[in-house]
Write a protein that holds these residues in place. Sequence first.
Motif, short mmCIF file in Angstrom:
data_model
loop_
_atom_site.label_atom_id
_atom_site.label_comp_id
_atom_site.label_asym_id
_atom_site.label_seq_id
_atom_site.Cartn_x
_atom_site.Cartn_y
_atom_site.Cartn_z
N ARG A 126 0.84 -1.20 0.00
CA ARG A 126 0.00 0.00 0.00
C ARG A 126 0.87 1.25 0.00
NH1 ARG A 126 -3.02 -2.75 4.20
NH2 ARG A 126 -4.94 -3.65 3.36
N ALA A 127 1.89 1.25 0.85
CA ALA A 127 2.78 2.40 0.94
C ALA A 127 3.53 2.60 -0.38
CB ALA A 127 3.76 2.22 2.09
N ALA A 128 3.98 1.50 -0.98
CA ALA A 128 4.72 1.59 -2.24
C ALA A 128 3.83 2.11 -3.35
CB ALA A 128 5.29 0.22 -2.61
N LEU A 129 2.57 1.67 -3.37
CA LEU A 129 1.66 2.17 -4.39
C LEU A 129 1.43 3.66 -4.22
CD1 LEU A 129 -0.24 1.72 -6.76
CD2 LEU A 129 -2.04 1.10 -5.15
N GLY A 130 1.28 4.11 -2.97
CA GLY A 130 1.12 5.53 -2.71
C GLY A 130 2.29 6.33 -3.24
N GLU A 131 3.50 5.80 -3.06
CA GLU A 131 4.69 6.48 -3.55
C GLU A 131 4.70 6.55 -5.08
OE1 GLU A 131 8.00 4.39 -1.95
OE2 GLU A 131 7.63 5.00 0.13
N GLN A 132 4.29 5.45 -5.72
CA GLN A 132 4.27 5.44 -7.18
C GLN A 132 3.21 6.39 -7.74
OE1 GLN A 132 6.36 4.03 -9.26
NE2 GLN A 132 7.59 3.16 -7.61
N ILE A 133 2.05 6.45 -7.09
CA ILE A 133 1.02 7.38 -7.52
C ILE A 133 1.51 8.81 -7.34
CG2 ILE A 133 -1.29 8.26 -6.99
CD1 ILE A 133 -1.39 5.65 -8.49
N ASP A 134 2.20 9.08 -6.23
CA ASP A 134 2.77 10.42 -6.02
C ASP A 134 3.77 10.76 -7.12
OD1 ASP A 134 1.28 10.67 -3.74
OD2 ASP A 134 2.95 10.32 -2.34
N ALA A 135 4.56 9.77 -7.53
CA ALA A 135 5.57 10.00 -8.56
C ALA A 135 4.92 10.36 -9.90
CB ALA A 135 6.45 8.76 -8.73
N LEU A 136 3.69 9.92 -10.11
CA LEU A 136 2.97 10.28 -11.33
C LEU A 136 2.37 11.68 -11.25
CD1 LEU A 136 1.09 6.93 -12.12
CD2 LEU A 136 3.14 7.82 -13.22
N GLY A 137 2.45 12.30 -10.08
CA GLY A 137 1.97 13.68 -9.95
C GLY A 137 0.71 13.85 -9.14
N ALA A 138 0.36 12.88 -8.30
CA ALA A 138 -0.85 13.01 -7.49
C ALA A 138 -0.72 14.16 -6.50
CB ALA A 138 -1.12 11.71 -6.74
N ASP A 139 -1.79 14.93 -6.34
CA ASP A 139 -1.77 15.98 -5.33
C ASP A 139 -2.11 15.37 -3.97
OD1 ASP A 139 -4.54 15.57 -5.38
OD2 ASP A 139 -4.93 17.37 -6.57
N ASP A 140 -2.05 16.19 -2.92
CA ASP A 140 -2.27 15.68 -1.57
C ASP A 140 -3.66 15.07 -1.41
OD1 ASP A 140 0.26 16.51 -0.89
OD2 ASP A 140 -0.40 18.36 0.09
N GLU A 141 -4.65 15.68 -2.05
CA GLU A 141 -6.02 15.19 -1.92
C GLU A 141 -6.15 13.80 -2.54
OE1 GLU A 141 -10.62 16.66 -2.81
OE2 GLU A 141 -8.93 17.72 -3.72
N LEU A 142 -5.57 13.62 -3.72
CA LEU A 142 -5.65 12.32 -4.37
C LEU A 142 -4.84 11.28 -3.61
CD1 LEU A 142 -6.74 10.65 -6.73
CD2 LEU A 142 -4.72 11.29 -8.04
N HIS A 143 -3.70 11.67 -3.07
CA HIS A 143 -2.89 10.74 -2.28
C HIS A 143 -3.70 10.22 -1.09
CE1 HIS A 143 0.81 9.15 -0.36
NE2 HIS A 143 0.17 9.46 0.76
N ALA A 144 -4.36 11.13 -0.39
CA ALA A 144 -5.18 10.72 0.77
C ALA A 144 -6.32 9.83 0.33
CB ALA A 144 -5.70 11.97 1.49
N TRP A 145 -6.90 10.14 -0.82
CA TRP A 145 -8.01 9.33 -1.35
C TRP A 145 -7.54 7.92 -1.67
CZ3 TRP A 145 -8.71 6.90 -6.08
CH2 TRP A 145 -10.01 6.44 -6.35
N VAL A 146 -6.36 7.78 -2.30
CA VAL A 146 -5.82 6.46 -2.61
C VAL A 146 -5.60 5.66 -1.34
CG1 VAL A 146 -3.80 5.21 -3.51
CG2 VAL A 146 -4.79 7.11 -4.83
N GLU A 147 -5.06 6.30 -0.32
CA GLU A 147 -4.83 5.60 0.95
C GLU A 147 -6.14 5.09 1.54
OE1 GLU A 147 -2.59 8.13 3.55
OE2 GLU A 147 -0.69 7.40 2.73
#
Length: 215
Positions: A126-147
Amino acid sequence: MNAQRILSQLMQQAGSGQRQKAGGNGIDVKSLLGGGALGLLVGSKRGRSLGGKAIKYGALAGLGALAWKAWQAHQEQKSAPAEATTATDQPLEQLSGERQETRSLSILRAMIAAARADGHIDAAERAALGEQIDALGADDELHAWVEREMSAPLDAEAIARDADSPQAARELYLASVAIIDDQNPMEKAWLDQLAQALSLDSEMRQALEREVHAV
């Protein structure tokens, strides 16, 4: 949120893999799946057979168009007259603005649920996926949503409520088919639940699945 940007990049990655396949050299599974967001969604760390999954994953490159094509084939098979469409009942690629963002978020949600359907994504993944999504340019709101989506209970009915049109329902199902391992009973059961929640009949399901496997 910027869900459309993230989904677009995932689709481009899938499309890149398909272009390698079309070139006659086969898909470079390592570069397509290894370590990236696509790989984590497919579950490569759990030792799945990556070749077939990579090929299925190519369906994400043009999922809206493929879902539309499946619907047309379904209509022709039934010899049914063309149905009227609304502004929302269009392929993802033809939407714009808020409609495209909303559809993109729904598709990402379906993809994450499909990836979790076998119950084996752990905290590290889960943590690794969050990092990869962030690397694609996710903003804070989308990062929290993915989590939140990675830890929320699986709920096919909730995903189906995101579908604002028959085309959206078809896209949610097609994206899920591209993610799941169809040899895994738990994941196949998830597809059954999702199809029922989306009110897709067996013929429509088969048409969508044929498009995924034909890519």
